[in-house]
Design a protein around this motif. Structure first.
Motif, PDB file in Angstrom:
ATOM      1  N   ASP A 131       0.819  -1.211   0.000  1.00 61.50           N
ATOM      2  CA  ASP A 131       0.000   0.000   0.000  1.00 61.50           C
ATOM      3  C   ASP A 131       0.860   1.271   0.000  1.00 61.50           C
ATOM      4  OD1 ASP A 131      -2.628   0.699  -0.366  1.00 61.50           O
ATOM      5  OD2 ASP A 131      -3.010   1.094   1.747  1.00 61.50           O
ATOM      6  N   LYS A 132       2.085   1.157  -0.462  1.00 65.92           N
ATOM      7  CA  LYS A 132       2.965   2.319  -0.615  1.00 65.92           C
ATOM      8  C   LYS A 132       2.820   2.826  -2.049  1.00 65.92           C
ATOM      9  CE  LYS A 132       6.218   0.549   2.861  1.00 65.92           C
ATOM     10  NZ  LYS A 132       7.596   0.044   3.124  1.00 65.92           N
ATOM     11  N   ASN A 133       1.657   3.415  -2.305  1.00 60.95           N
ATOM     12  CA  ASN A 133       1.263   3.707  -3.680  1.00 60.95           C
ATOM     13  C   ASN A 133       2.127   4.775  -4.347  1.00 60.95           C
ATOM     14  OD1 ASN A 133      -0.999   1.863  -3.650  1.00 60.95           O
ATOM     15  ND2 ASN A 133      -1.992   3.321  -2.281  1.00 60.95           N
ATOM     16  N   SER A 134       2.464   5.819  -3.612  1.00 64.11           N
ATOM     17  CA  SER A 134       3.285   6.893  -4.194  1.00 64.11           C
ATOM     18  C   SER A 134       4.656   6.371  -4.600  1.00 64.11           C
ATOM     19  CB  SER A 134       3.438   8.049  -3.194  1.00 64.11           C
ATOM     20  OG  SER A 134       2.185   8.598  -2.875  1.00 64.11           O
ATOM     21  N   GLU A 135       5.250   5.534  -3.737  1.00 63.89           N
ATOM     22  CA  GLU A 135       6.568   4.968  -4.055  1.00 63.89           C
ATOM     23  C   GLU A 135       6.480   4.033  -5.259  1.00 63.89           C
ATOM     24  OE1 GLU A 135       8.847   3.483  -0.640  1.00 63.89           O
ATOM     25  OE2 GLU A 135       7.398   4.509   0.647  1.00 63.89           O
ATOM     26  N   ALA A 136       5.417   3.244  -5.326  1.00 65.53           N
ATOM     27  CA  ALA A 136       5.235   2.326  -6.455  1.00 65.53           C
ATOM     28  C   ALA A 136       5.102   3.100  -7.763  1.00 65.53           C
ATOM     29  CB  ALA A 136       4.000   1.455  -6.234  1.00 65.53           C
ATOM     30  N   ILE A 137       4.369   4.199  -7.725  1.00 66.34           N
ATOM     31  CA  ILE A 137       4.182   5.029  -8.928  1.00 66.34           C
ATOM     32  C   ILE A 137       5.517   5.589  -9.411  1.00 66.34           C
ATOM     33  CG2 ILE A 137       3.223   7.235  -9.735  1.00 66.34           C
ATOM     34  CD1 ILE A 137       0.729   6.540  -7.986  1.00 66.34           C
ATOM     35  N   LEU A 138       6.367   6.003  -8.470  1.00 63.53           N
ATOM     36  CA  LEU A 138       7.680   6.546  -8.843  1.00 63.53           C
ATOM     37  C   LEU A 138       8.557   5.479  -9.498  1.00 63.53           C
ATOM     38  CD1 LEU A 138       8.507   8.799  -5.737  1.00 63.53           C
ATOM     39  CD2 LEU A 138       7.935   9.554  -8.057  1.00 63.53           C
ATOM     40  N   VAL A 139       8.547   4.260  -8.968  1.00 64.83           N
ATOM     41  CA  VAL A 139       9.339   3.178  -9.570  1.00 64.83           C
ATOM     42  C   VAL A 139       8.833   2.874 -10.978  1.00 64.83           C
ATOM     43  CG1 VAL A 139      10.016   0.759  -9.389  1.00 64.83           C
ATOM     44  CG2 VAL A 139       9.921   2.171  -7.331  1.00 64.83           C
ATOM     45  N   LEU A 140       7.520   2.874 -11.144  1.00 67.32           N
ATOM     46  CA  LEU A 140       6.934   2.620 -12.463  1.00 67.32           C
ATOM     47  C   LEU A 140       7.245   3.760 -13.429  1.00 67.32           C
ATOM     48  CD1 LEU A 140       3.571   1.129 -11.199  1.00 67.32           C
ATOM     49  CD2 LEU A 140       5.324  -0.115 -12.470  1.00 67.32           C
ATOM     50  N   ASP A 141       7.296   4.988 -12.921  1.00 65.24           N
ATOM     51  CA  ASP A 141       7.731   6.126 -13.748  1.00 65.24           C
ATOM     52  C   ASP A 141       9.151   5.913 -14.260  1.00 65.24           C
ATOM     53  OD1 ASP A 141       5.518   7.775 -13.910  1.00 65.24           O
ATOM     54  OD2 ASP A 141       5.953   8.820 -12.025  1.00 65.24           O
ATOM     55  N   ASP A 142      10.007   5.389 -13.388  1.00 68.20           N
ATOM     56  CA  ASP A 142      11.399   5.103 -13.766  1.00 68.20           C
ATOM     57  C   ASP A 142      11.428   4.094 -14.918  1.00 68.20           C
ATOM     58  OD1 ASP A 142      14.123   4.548 -13.887  1.00 68.20           O
ATOM     59  OD2 ASP A 142      14.148   3.358 -12.057  1.00 68.20           O
ATOM     60  N   ILE A 143      10.613   3.049 -14.816  1.00 69.49           N
ATOM     61  CA  ILE A 143      10.551   2.042 -15.890  1.00 69.49           C
ATOM     62  C   ILE A 143      10.070   2.686 -17.188  1.00 69.49           C
ATOM     63  CG2 ILE A 143       9.395  -0.065 -16.673  1.00 69.49           C
ATOM     64  CD1 ILE A 143       9.246  -0.919 -13.722  1.00 69.49           C
ATOM     65  N   LEU A 144       9.026   3.490 -17.100  1.00 66.60           N
ATOM     66  CA  LEU A 144       8.443   4.102 -18.298  1.00 66.60           C
ATOM     67  C   LEU A 144       9.388   5.119 -18.950  1.00 66.60           C
ATOM     68  CD1 LEU A 144       4.784   4.566 -16.963  1.00 66.60           C
ATOM     69  CD2 LEU A 144       5.548   2.952 -18.715  1.00 66.60           C
ATOM     70  N   THR A 145      10.285   5.681 -18.135  1.00 68.59           N
ATOM     71  CA  THR A 145      11.249   6.652 -18.673  1.00 68.59           C
ATOM     72  C   THR A 145      12.501   5.963 -19.218  1.00 68.59           C
ATOM     73  OG1 THR A 145      10.485   8.332 -17.096  1.00 68.59           O
ATOM     74  CG2 THR A 145      12.651   8.685 -18.125  1.00 68.59           C
ATOM     75  N   ASN A 146      13.056   5.039 -18.440  1.00 74.45           N
ATOM     76  CA  ASN A 146      14.360   4.451 -18.781  1.00 74.45           C
ATOM     77  C   ASN A 146      14.283   3.125 -19.529  1.00 74.45           C
ATOM     78  OD1 ASN A 146      15.969   6.515 -17.478  1.00 74.45           O
ATOM     79  ND2 ASN A 146      15.165   5.698 -15.545  1.00 74.45           N
ATOM     80  N   HIS A 147      13.073   2.582 -19.670  1.00 71.84           N
ATOM     81  CA  HIS A 147      12.927   1.320 -20.408  1.00 71.84           C
ATOM     82  C   HIS A 147      11.830   1.455 -21.459  1.00 71.84           C
ATOM     83  CE1 HIS A 147      15.582  -0.831 -17.575  1.00 71.84           C
ATOM     84  NE2 HIS A 147      15.031  -0.033 -16.673  1.00 71.84           N
ATOM     85  N   LYS A 148      11.733   2.640 -22.000  1.00 73.95           N
ATOM     86  CA  LYS A 148      10.697   2.923 -22.998  1.00 73.95           C
ATOM     87  C   LYS A 148      10.899   2.042 -24.228  1.00 73.95           C
ATOM     88  CE  LYS A 148       8.258   6.943 -24.811  1.00 73.95           C
ATOM     89  NZ  LYS A 148       7.100   6.687 -23.965  1.00 73.95           N
ATOM     90  N   GLY A 149       9.816   1.462 -24.717  1.00 74.85           N
ATOM     91  CA  GLY A 149       9.893   0.609 -25.899  1.00 74.85           C
ATOM     92  C   GLY A 149      10.202  -0.836 -25.591  1.00 74.85           C
ATOM     93  N   GLU A 150      10.554  -1.135 -24.342  1.00 79.49           N
ATOM     94  CA  GLU A 150      10.832  -2.520 -23.975  1.00 79.49           C
ATOM     95  C   GLU A 150       9.519  -3.260 -23.694  1.00 79.49           C
ATOM     96  OE1 GLU A 150      13.794  -2.993 -20.921  1.00 79.49           O
ATOM     97  OE2 GLU A 150      15.095  -1.440 -21.775  1.00 79.49           O
ATOM     98  N   LYS A 151       9.624  -4.569 -23.639  1.00 78.15           N
ATOM     99  CA  LYS A 151       8.444  -5.423 -23.485  1.00 78.15           C
ATOM    100  C   LYS A 151       7.630  -5.071 -22.244  1.00 78.15           C
ATOM    101  CE  LYS A 151       5.934  -9.090 -24.484  1.00 78.15           C
ATOM    102  NZ  LYS A 151       5.038  -9.107 -25.652  1.00 78.15           N
ATOM    103  N   ILE A 152       8.308  -4.615 -21.207  1.00 73.95           N
ATOM    104  CA  ILE A 152       7.642  -4.390 -19.921  1.00 73.95           C
ATOM    105  C   ILE A 152       6.830  -3.095 -19.880  1.00 73.95           C
ATOM    106  CG2 ILE A 152       9.400  -3.036 -18.657  1.00 73.95           C
ATOM    107  CD1 ILE A 152       8.989  -5.252 -16.401  1.00 73.95           C
ATOM    108  N   GLU A 153       6.928  -2.273 -20.912  1.00 70.53           N
ATOM    109  CA  GLU A 153       6.289  -0.951 -20.859  1.00 70.53           C
ATOM    110  C   GLU A 153       4.773  -1.049 -20.665  1.00 70.53           C
ATOM    111  OE1 GLU A 153       6.137   3.318 -23.272  1.00 70.53           O
ATOM    112  OE2 GLU A 153       6.934   1.540 -24.266  1.00 70.53           O
ATOM    113  N   ASP A 154       4.118  -1.940 -21.410  1.00 73.51           N
ATOM    114  CA  ASP A 154       2.656  -2.028 -21.275  1.00 73.51           C
ATOM    115  C   ASP A 154       2.253  -2.537 -19.891  1.00 73.51           C
ATOM    116  OD1 ASP A 154       3.635  -4.559 -21.881  1.00 73.51           O
ATOM    117  OD2 ASP A 154       1.765  -5.214 -22.819  1.00 73.51           O
ATOM    118  N   GLU A 155       3.071  -3.457 -19.328  1.00 75.76           N
ATOM    119  CA  GLU A 155       2.800  -3.944 -17.976  1.00 75.76           C
ATOM    120  C   GLU A 155       2.912  -2.800 -16.968  1.00 75.76           C
ATOM    121  OE1 GLU A 155       1.865  -6.873 -16.999  1.00 75.76           O
ATOM    122  OE2 GLU A 155       2.365  -8.288 -18.596  1.00 75.76           O
TER     123      GLU A 155
END
Length: 593
Positions: free
Chosen positions: A480-504
């Motif tokens: 339930d640490k939602n803000s922290e989870a959102i930040l980690v997912l932002d990191d993925i969406l920024t630094n792994h753009k175009g990779e398979k995991i983006e839609d997940e």
């Protein structure tokens, strides 16, 4: 020996006929009607009293437009020594194929008139009319059959026909008559009712059923009508009205509170806590045993926990403690204690206390299953507290204790999920490979989903860098640490753009946005999935979540309908297909059938 030979000959002959029949049907389905006809002619000649072979010959001739031949065949059979009154329907239908309407009607009437000779003909004649969707004639047949012989019962057939005709009052009336004669039919009838009943109390079918039940209840007070009215009000999510009916049932029978208890759970699951509290309070007041009072209080506390704000946590803790003082802390209250410690750990930030309480409870003389349930909650709290190794020990113990129970499969899945949280993807995958064949479809689906996530994002990136970040975000969301989870997912969406995991990552983040009420941000994520990943496995999920947001949160029914429609036409194999179709028809204003 002679009997054995006769049986063998009969078996071989029957098998031969079956093979020929199957071959004829295969030719028929492929449109090779002449080949089918030749086989049916031979079968009918060898078995002159087999009506299925004869009718196969009739239909094959009709497909070849040999209408005169069919007429001759049917008239010859009708003039034979045996009575086949349904063949008048076949003859009439043969005339209708030639647009000879008067002759068709004449023969339909002859079929119905045969009931004067023998009302039992109604079975075959009515079925023949239904086969050709001649519903008015079928109704006339069945009604006449019952009027001539009061032992005949065609209410089931009539109810279905009335439904097809849109004669809702007659349909409901027929089904209710069946239930009155055979109470075991009630659940079956309710399934038929569900094809017409919606959540909207103003829906025509809802109003008709309600009126019929109220009229019957006034004329002949019987708990059956209270039960059906309660069911109807539950479909309409009118739980207070259902409660009135359930109280009436209880007051008349006075045997048990099961119906009221089930209603309480339904209302709470639908988040109608006002009705839920009223129902549960009644349960507690009218309970005769400590066990039923305990159950009522447990339901009440589940509601309190769901609706509580942090300011109320101290009061909730006191209420739990008070109940445990009253009912004890042994095996009788193990479910209440599980609920209490779940609240302490997951909401009140008292993980250590919850862990200690559950370890103490596990030492009580519990049944094997009770001990497994307690240890499951304990292990879940340890995962929440990132004490992964200790949690894995408990999950393994559960698998050994209840090997044949679905709880063991759930524990194995949680071993896989915990290993995934730890970053031990190989071991997680080993567990998931076993669970893909789980007897629990829900666990099998969850296992398949997690397995695909791991395998898809390992092939592309052998270092599993993005997957490790995603697993971390997944754990944070679980905590339930939602803000922290959102930040980690932002990191993925920024630094792994175009990779398979983006839609997940987009989908996971969208679900968290939904959870915390940031619907416009969730909408943006789901729209990106639909735009850039329309062919991937999460596309239908995105459409469904968008539709729910538009329908339930943003009050945009037109947009919701568009996304339900997209699932219906583009994702026929989606797990959301049936629900999407129902929601789409409701939003379009259809009667659900």
């Amino acid at each position: 020996m002679r009997n054995f030979l006769l049986i063998l000959i009969l078996f071989v002959t029957t098998a031969s006929f079956s093979q020929s029949d199957a071959l004829a049907k295969n030719y028929f389905e492929q449109g090779e009607f002449e080949k089918a006809l030749r086989i049916y002619e031979k079968l009918s000649e060898q078995n002159p009293y087999r009506m299925d072979f004869f009718l196969g010959m009739v239909v094959a001739n009709q497909q070849l437009e040999n209408f005169s031949k069919v007429e001759s065949l049917l008239k010859e059979k009708l003039n034979g020594s045996r009575n086949y009154p349904q063949l008048y329907v076949e003859l009439g239908y043969n005339y209708s194929l030639q647009n000879k309407t008067e002759l068709a009607v004449e023969n339909y009437n002859k079929a119905i008139e045969t009931l004067d000779l023998n009302p039992n003909f109604a079975y075959n004649v009515g079925a023949a009319f239904q086969k050709y969707s001649l519903l008015d004639e079928a109704v006339a047949t069945y009604e006449k059959g019952m009027s001539l012989n009061d032992k005949m019962d065609f209410h089931t057939q009539l109810a279905r026909i009335y439904g097809e005709q849109g004669q809702l009052e007659k349909m409901f009336d027929s089904y209710i008559k069946i239930i009155e004669r055979n109470l075991s039919f009630k659940s079956t009838a309710q399934r038929y009712f569900s094809q017409y009943i919606t959540e909207d109390s103003n829906n025509e079918a809802n109003q008709i059923l309600r009126r019929i039940l109220l009229q019957r209840s006034q004329q002949n007070p019987d708990v059956l009508y209270n039960e059906l009215l309660s069911w109807l009000f539950i479909q309409q999510k009118e739980y207070k009205k259902a409660f009135v009916q359930e109280k009436a049932i209880y007051k008349r029978l006075g045997a048990e509170l099961r119906g009221i208890t089930e209603l309480a759970y339904i209302a709470i699951a639908d988040e109608d806590y006002v009705s839920g509290r009223e129902i549960v309070s009644y349960l507690i007041e009218n309970s005769f045993t400590p066990q039923s009072r305990l159950q009522g209080n447990q339901i009440l506390m589940q509601m309190e926990v769901k609706t509580a704000t942090p300011k109320e946590f101290a009061d909730i803790e006191k209420k739990f403690e008070s109940l445990l003082e009253e009912f004890g802390r042994g095996r009788e209250t193990y479910l209440l204690q599980i609920d209490y410690n779940h609240f302490l750990a997951f909401q009140n930030n008292k993980k250590e206390q919850a862990t200690k309480n559950l370890k103490d409870l596990a030492k009580e003389p519990l049944s094997t299953y009770q001990e497994a349930r307690v240890k499951m909650e304990l292990a879940d709290i340890l995962v929440f507290d990132e004490k992964f190794n200790e949690a894995l020990i408990y999950y393994s113990q559960i698998q050994k204790k209840v090997q044949s129970d679905v709880l063991a499969q759930e524990a194995r899945f949680k071993v896989a999920r915990t290993s995934y949280f730890k970053g031990d993807f190989d071991w997680a995958q080993v567990q998931l490979d076993v669970l893909k064949k789980s007897t629990s479809q829900l666990i099998a689906n969850d296992a398949m989903e997690l397995s695909l996530l791991i395998s898809d994002n390992t092939i592309e990136d052998s270092t599993q860098t993005a997957l490790k970040k995603y697993a971390r975000a997944d754990l944070l969301a679980f905590q339930d640490k939602n803000s922290e989870a959102i930040l980690v997912l932002d990191d993925i969406l920024t630094n792994h753009k175009g990779e398979k995991i983006e839609d997940e990552a987009l989908f996971k983040q969208g679900k968290i946005f939904e959870k915390i009420g940031e619907y416009s941000k969730a909408e943006s994520n789901y729209l990106k999935i639909i735009e850039f990943y329309s062919d991937d496995i999460l596309a239908d999920d995105a459409h469904y979540h968008l539709a729910k947001i538009y329908e339930e949160k943003l009050d945009l029914p037109v947009k919701a309908k568009e996304h339900y429609e997209a699932i219906i036409f583009n994702y026929a194999d989606s797990i959301y297909f049936i629900e999407a179709r129902k929601k789409y028809r409701t939003l379009r204003g259809d009667a659900i059938n």
